[in-house]
Scaffold this active site. Structure first.
Site, short mmCIF file in Angstrom:
data_model
loop_
_atom_site.label_atom_id
_atom_site.label_comp_id
_atom_site.label_asym_id
_atom_site.label_seq_id
_atom_site.Cartn_x
_atom_site.Cartn_y
_atom_site.Cartn_z
N TYR A 18 -2.24 -4.65 2.78
CA TYR A 18 -2.04 -3.33 3.39
C TYR A 18 -1.02 -3.36 4.52
CZ TYR A 18 -6.40 -2.20 0.97
OH TYR A 18 -7.37 -2.01 0.02
N HIS A 23 0.03 3.81 6.04
CA HIS A 23 -1.24 4.03 6.73
C HIS A 23 -1.44 3.03 7.87
CE1 HIS A 23 -4.45 6.81 6.35
NE2 HIS A 23 -5.29 6.12 5.62
N TYR A 70 -12.09 -0.96 7.41
CA TYR A 70 -11.09 -0.08 6.79
C TYR A 70 -10.91 1.19 7.61
CZ TYR A 70 -10.83 -3.33 2.98
OH TYR A 70 -10.61 -4.46 2.25
N ASN A 72 -11.23 4.30 7.09
CA ASN A 72 -12.25 5.35 7.05
C ASN A 72 -13.48 5.00 7.87
OD1 ASN A 72 -10.43 6.47 5.31
ND2 ASN A 72 -11.73 6.37 3.51
N ASP A 97 -0.88 7.09 11.77
CA ASP A 97 0.09 7.74 10.89
C ASP A 97 -0.20 9.23 10.83
OD1 ASP A 97 -2.36 6.86 9.49
OD2 ASP A 97 -1.45 7.74 7.72
N ASN A 118 -9.07 10.54 7.91
CA ASN A 118 -10.43 9.99 7.91
C ASN A 118 -10.67 8.99 9.04
OD1 ASN A 118 -11.36 11.51 5.74
ND2 ASN A 118 -10.49 10.07 4.28
#
Length: 194
Positions: A18, A23, A70, A72, A97, A118
Site C-alpha cells: 500500500y 490513500h 488499516y 478504516n 488524502d 472512513n
C-alpha cells in the site's frame, strides 16, 4: 505532557503493497516531517509506529504517528496515542488524502464532517470529537467511472509521482505552519491564491 506537544497522524494502510497508494499520502507526508526533524519511526506501546522530535531546538515537540491498523480502523490507534501522551484533540493534526481537492492541493480545516472518508469517520467516533485539525492533501477524483474506492488504492500515476515530492513538502510545511503560527494564519498562507 507539555503544552507544546502535537500529535501528527498520517493516515494510510500498513504494508509495502500500500506504500505508494494515493490513500497513503498522509503517511508519506509524516515521513517527510520525520526526515526534517531527524526522527525515525519505531514500534510503540500503542498499535502505531511513532517518531518523536522537535521542530527546532526548544521548539514544539512533534509526535508523528502511522497506525499499524488499516485506514478504516484508524480511530483506536489515534485514541490510544492521545491517551498515552495525555493530549486533547485540539493538539491532534490528521494528514489525509482528499478526493474532493485537485491533485497537488493542500487545504487546512478544523472539525466538520468526514465527507465519506472512513479513516476520519473512525477517528471522530473513537475520539468522540470531530474538532481536530486536518491537513487535506488533494488527490483528485478518479477518471471516468472508476470507483473511488479502487482509485485511492492505486499508486500515483507517473506524472503525479513527478509532482509528489512538492505536494508532500507542502503538506509538511502546512503542519509546521499550524504548529508555529496557528490554524488561521496557516490557512491564510495555504488558501490564498498564489
Amino acid at each position: 505532557m507539555a503544552d507544546n506537544t502535537w500529535l501528527v497522524v498520517g493516515l494510510g494502510n500498513p504494508g509495502a503493497q500500500y506504500a505508494g497508494n494515493r490513500h497513503n499520502v498522509g503517511q508519506m507526508a509524516v515521513d517527510e516531517l520525520a526526515a526534517r526533524i531527524g526522527a525515525t519511526f519505531k514500534s510503540h506501546k500503542t498499535p502505531s509506529r511513532v517518531a518523536e522530535g522537535f521542530l527546532r531546538p526548544g521548539g514544539p515537540k512533534l509526535v508523528l504517528a502511522k497506525s499499524n491498523s488499516y485506514m478504516n480502523t484508524s480511530g483506536g490507534p489515534v485514541s490510544a496515542l492521545l491517551k498515552f501522551y495525555g493530549l486533547d484533540v485540539d493538539k491532534l493534526i490528521v494528514v489525509h488524502d482528499e478526493l474532493d481537492l485537485p491533485f497537488d492541493t493542500v487545504k487546512l480545516k478544523r472539525g466538520g464532517g468526514h465527507g465519506g472518508h472512513n479513516g476520519l469517520r473512525d477517528i471522530q467516533k473513537a475520539a468522540d470529537s470531530a474538532e481536530f485539525t486536518r491537513v487535506r492533501v488533494g488527490i483528485g477524483r478518479p477518471p471516468g467511472r472508476q470507483d473511488p474506492a479502487d482509485f485511492v488504492l492505486k499508486d500515483f500515476s507517473g506524472i503525479e509521482r513527478q509532482a509528489l515530492p512538492n505536494l508532500l513538502s507542502d503538506a509538511a510545511d502546512a503542519v509546521e505552519a499550524i504548529v508555529d503560527e496557528g490554524l488561521v494564519a496557516a490557512q491564510q498562507r495555504f488558501h490564498s491564491p498564489s
